[in-house]
Design a protein around this motif. Structure first.
Motif, mmCIF file in Angstrom:
data_model
loop_
_atom_site.group_PDB
_atom_site.id
_atom_site.type_symbol
_atom_site.label_atom_id
_atom_site.label_comp_id
_atom_site.label_asym_id
_atom_site.label_seq_id
_atom_site.Cartn_x
_atom_site.Cartn_y
_atom_site.Cartn_z
ATOM 1 N N ILE A 101 1.900 12.751 -10.414
ATOM 2 C CA ILE A 101 0.967 12.160 -11.480
ATOM 3 C C ILE A 101 1.647 11.038 -12.391
ATOM 4 N N THR A 102 3.020 11.355 -13.012
ATOM 5 C CA THR A 102 3.532 10.496 -13.524
ATOM 6 C C THR A 102 3.929 9.253 -12.989
ATOM 7 N N ARG A 146 0.873 -1.289 -0.017
ATOM 8 C CA ARG A 146 0.115 0.055 0.076
ATOM 9 C C ARG A 146 1.015 1.229 -0.031
ATOM 10 N N VAL A 147 0.794 2.254 -0.984
ATOM 11 C CA VAL A 147 1.610 3.268 -1.266
ATOM 12 C C VAL A 147 0.679 4.442 -1.211
ATOM 13 N N ALA A 148 1.413 5.534 -0.533
ATOM 14 C CA ALA A 148 0.899 6.884 -0.715
ATOM 15 C C ALA A 148 1.873 7.998 -1.587
ATOM 16 N N ILE A 149 1.156 8.828 -2.346
ATOM 17 C CA ILE A 149 1.864 9.605 -3.012
ATOM 18 C C ILE A 149 1.781 11.060 -2.496
ATOM 19 N N VAL A 150 2.877 11.584 -2.093
ATOM 20 C CA VAL A 150 2.985 13.075 -1.717
ATOM 21 C C VAL A 150 3.165 14.206 -3.070
ATOM 22 N N ALA A 199 6.978 13.220 -4.081
ATOM 23 C CA ALA A 199 7.056 13.588 -5.255
ATOM 24 C C ALA A 199 6.669 15.313 -5.341
ATOM 25 N N LEU A 200 7.314 16.016 -4.537
ATOM 26 C CA LEU A 200 7.329 17.108 -4.752
ATOM 27 C C LEU A 200 8.509 17.946 -5.348
ATOM 28 N N PRO A 201 8.133 19.330 -5.975
ATOM 29 C CA PRO A 201 9.385 19.948 -6.830
ATOM 30 C C PRO A 201 10.385 20.241 -5.756
ATOM 31 N N MET A 202 11.531 20.155 -5.953
ATOM 32 C CA MET A 202 12.596 20.390 -5.240
ATOM 33 C C MET A 202 12.850 21.889 -4.746
ATOM 34 N N ARG A 203 12.232 22.804 -5.287
ATOM 35 C CA ARG A 203 11.998 24.035 -4.879
ATOM 36 C C ARG A 203 11.222 24.173 -3.664
ATOM 37 N N GLU A 204 10.585 23.225 -3.202
ATOM 38 C CA GLU A 204 9.787 23.011 -1.992
ATOM 39 C C GLU A 204 10.595 22.175 -0.980
ATOM 40 N N GLU A 205 12.099 22.577 -0.917
ATOM 41 C CA GLU A 205 12.853 21.883 -0.138
ATOM 42 C C GLU A 205 12.728 21.994 1.299
ATOM 43 N N HIS A 231 -9.696 15.093 -8.558
ATOM 44 C CA HIS A 231 -9.081 13.592 -9.147
ATOM 45 C C HIS A 231 -7.945 14.316 -10.224
ATOM 46 N N PRO A 232 -6.667 14.068 -9.809
ATOM 47 C CA PRO A 232 -5.575 14.504 -10.553
ATOM 48 C C PRO A 232 -5.315 13.541 -11.782
ATOM 49 N N LEU A 233 -6.092 12.433 -11.936
ATOM 50 C CA LEU A 233 -5.786 11.634 -13.244
ATOM 51 C C LEU A 233 -7.289 11.405 -13.730
#
Length: 483
Positions: free
Chosen positions: A165-166, A154-158, A230-236, A194-196
């Protein structure tokens, strides 16, 4: 695909394959050794040649070298999410290095006449083909297990935008990987979206089920096996804070970085459907090492229990006839992956605290019985835990298990505290032989204990276990801090 939010589902227990992963890795390694010897012996027999010491040495050296290189190339780690082509290519390149090394030895020591050319060529070509065929067959079997709902994670995506999304698309389009997405967690996207949407019936069901704070709560509750950030690196800053917070969970945590950042990161990485991810927190025994440690535990605990059977009977009688109460005290503690276990000890107190509040023993504690004072001082009260080791809930060497109440107290105060639970708890450990044993009446003492535990996990080896056991025999049993 189940898109129900993790907070409304039961804690995943994992399937048979996941629970016995180390044994499957051991099977892979044993199969490679048997193929190395078996194929060479087969071709020697077909050629009508004798099975000489030279051929035996070739098989022996090749199997050892292949084992070392295969471990180095990650062949015995989990290949879930990676392409079959990459796996076969790694098998082939590893074997080519083995053959190259073997040929170098043959020419350096002028051993060409000891081997038949046709035999060695046939063996060199057949080995990668046979190992690859075996691994393809194993993949097909595992794929059917996962399609049947066995061995799923079971996985969660941040992150409900790219690359989250990819990543979700790759997981959905690769059902054979056995990953079940619980949903997206994101502060930037409204809950319920619903992102997808439009990506197919199953994909369209996935939604943003909560923000990052909700994710932290569900991770602490053990509702996920894996979390992909899976957040952009600018949100370090957000990523750093989240990684620190997830250190107090028993989830495997991975970062899905952008390509440019990925090239600069010095961390263990793998792929999920071709998308690179970096493991931040992961189990250190996800390989043959776990099987080795289990064999070590079973052998040693069996021998030790035979040796201490009579002393245990004497202690049990002393406990029974000197104070009222049970002989064995079973305390609730956290085991591997943060799962609750019962740790056995000879009762040494007049009370059996096992609730939400557990008071640690202190010097001169009036709850400690006369027999209890002696067996605590000499660590004899810990002897029944060898039964826990034989049962599989503990190891002989590892981080000492703390009462559940103490875990809940310290997990919020000490960074990385819950990472102790990526391995089985132990009867003795690196912290204990380094003096961090007994009452932890200050936060600093517990921090030092946790520091030693994490150091042990990072540096584990069989020799380190032997060293700890040896030190325990000489300085770990009697300790002035053990009240």
């Amino acid at each position: 695909m189940n898109t129900k939010s993790a907070h409304s589902s039961a804690v995943p227990q994992g399937g048979f394959i996941r629970q016995h992963h180390s044994m499957l890795v051991a099977l892979h390694q044993l199969t490679d050794v048997l193929l190395t010897w078996g194929l060479l012996a087969l071709f020697v027999k077909i050629a009508g040649q004798p099975w000489t010491v030279s051929y035996q040495m070739a098989a022996f050296l090749s199997s050892i070298l292949y084992h070392i290189l295969a471990n180095k190339n990650g062949l015995y780690l989990s290949w879930r999410g990676q392409s079959l082509f990459t796996e076969v290519r790694t098998v082939t390149s590893t074997w080519m290095l083995v053959i190259g090394s073997l040929l170098t030895v043959v020419f350096l020591f002028d051993l060409e006449n000891d081997y038949g050319g046709g035999v060695m060529i046939a063996w060199a070509l057949a080995m990668p083909l046979t190992i690859s065929l075996y691994r393809v067959s194993a993949r097909m079997v595992l794929r059917e297990f996962r399609r049947a709902g066995v061995n799923t994670r079971r996985v969660a995506i941040v992150g409900a935008k790219e690359p989250g999304i990819t990543l979700a698309k790759n997981i959905i389009n690769s059902a054979w990987m056995g990953m079940e997405i619980s949903g997206f967690y994101d502060n930037r996207v409204s809950v319920g979206s619903h992102p997808l949407a439009g990506e197919g019936k199953e994909a369209s069901k996935l939604q943003v089920v909560g923000d990052i704070e909700l994710l932290k709560k569900e991770a602490r509750a053990g509702n996920f096996d894996d979390i992909y950030i899976a957040l952009p690196m600018r949100e370090e800053d957000t990523i750093k804070e989240l990684v620190e917070a997830l250190s107090n969970s028993s989830c495997c945590v991975h970062i899905v970085p952008d390509v440019f950042t990925f090239k600069m990161l010095n961390a263990r990485s793998r792929e999920i459907g071709g998308l690179p991810v970096v493991s931040v927190y992961d189990t250190p025994f996800d390989s043959f090492d776990s099987a080795v440690k289990r064999i070590e535990d079973v052998l040693l605990s069996s021998i030790i229990l035979c040796l201490i059977a009579v002393p245990m009977l004497i202690i049990a009688a002393a406990v029974k006839f000197t104070s009222p109460g049970p002989i064995i005290f079973k305390q609730r503690r956290y085991g591997i992956n943060g799962e609750e276990i019962e740790v056995w000890k000879f009762r040494s107190m007049t009370t059996c605290d096992n609730g939400d509040v557990v008071k640690q023993a202190t010097k001169g504690d009036v709850r400690i019985t006369k027999v209890g004072a002696f067996i605590r001082k000499t660590s004899l009260d810990e002897l029944p835990q060898f039964i826990n080791v034989l049962q599989g809930s503990m190891s002989i060497v590892g981080p000492r298990p703390h009462a559940v109440a103490h875990n809940e107290l310290y997990r919020d105060k000490i960074d990385g505290y819950m990472q102790r639970h990526l391995v089985k708890p132990g009867i003795t450990g690196w912290a204990q032989i380094n003096g961090w044993r007994g009452e932890t009446d200050t936060l600093e003492k517990m921090e030092k204990r946790v520091e030693c535990d994490l150091e042990y996990i990072a540096k584990w080896s069989v020799w380190l276990d032997i060293k700890i056991v040896a030190y325990t025999l000489f300085k770990g049993f009697v300790n002035p801090l053990a009240y």
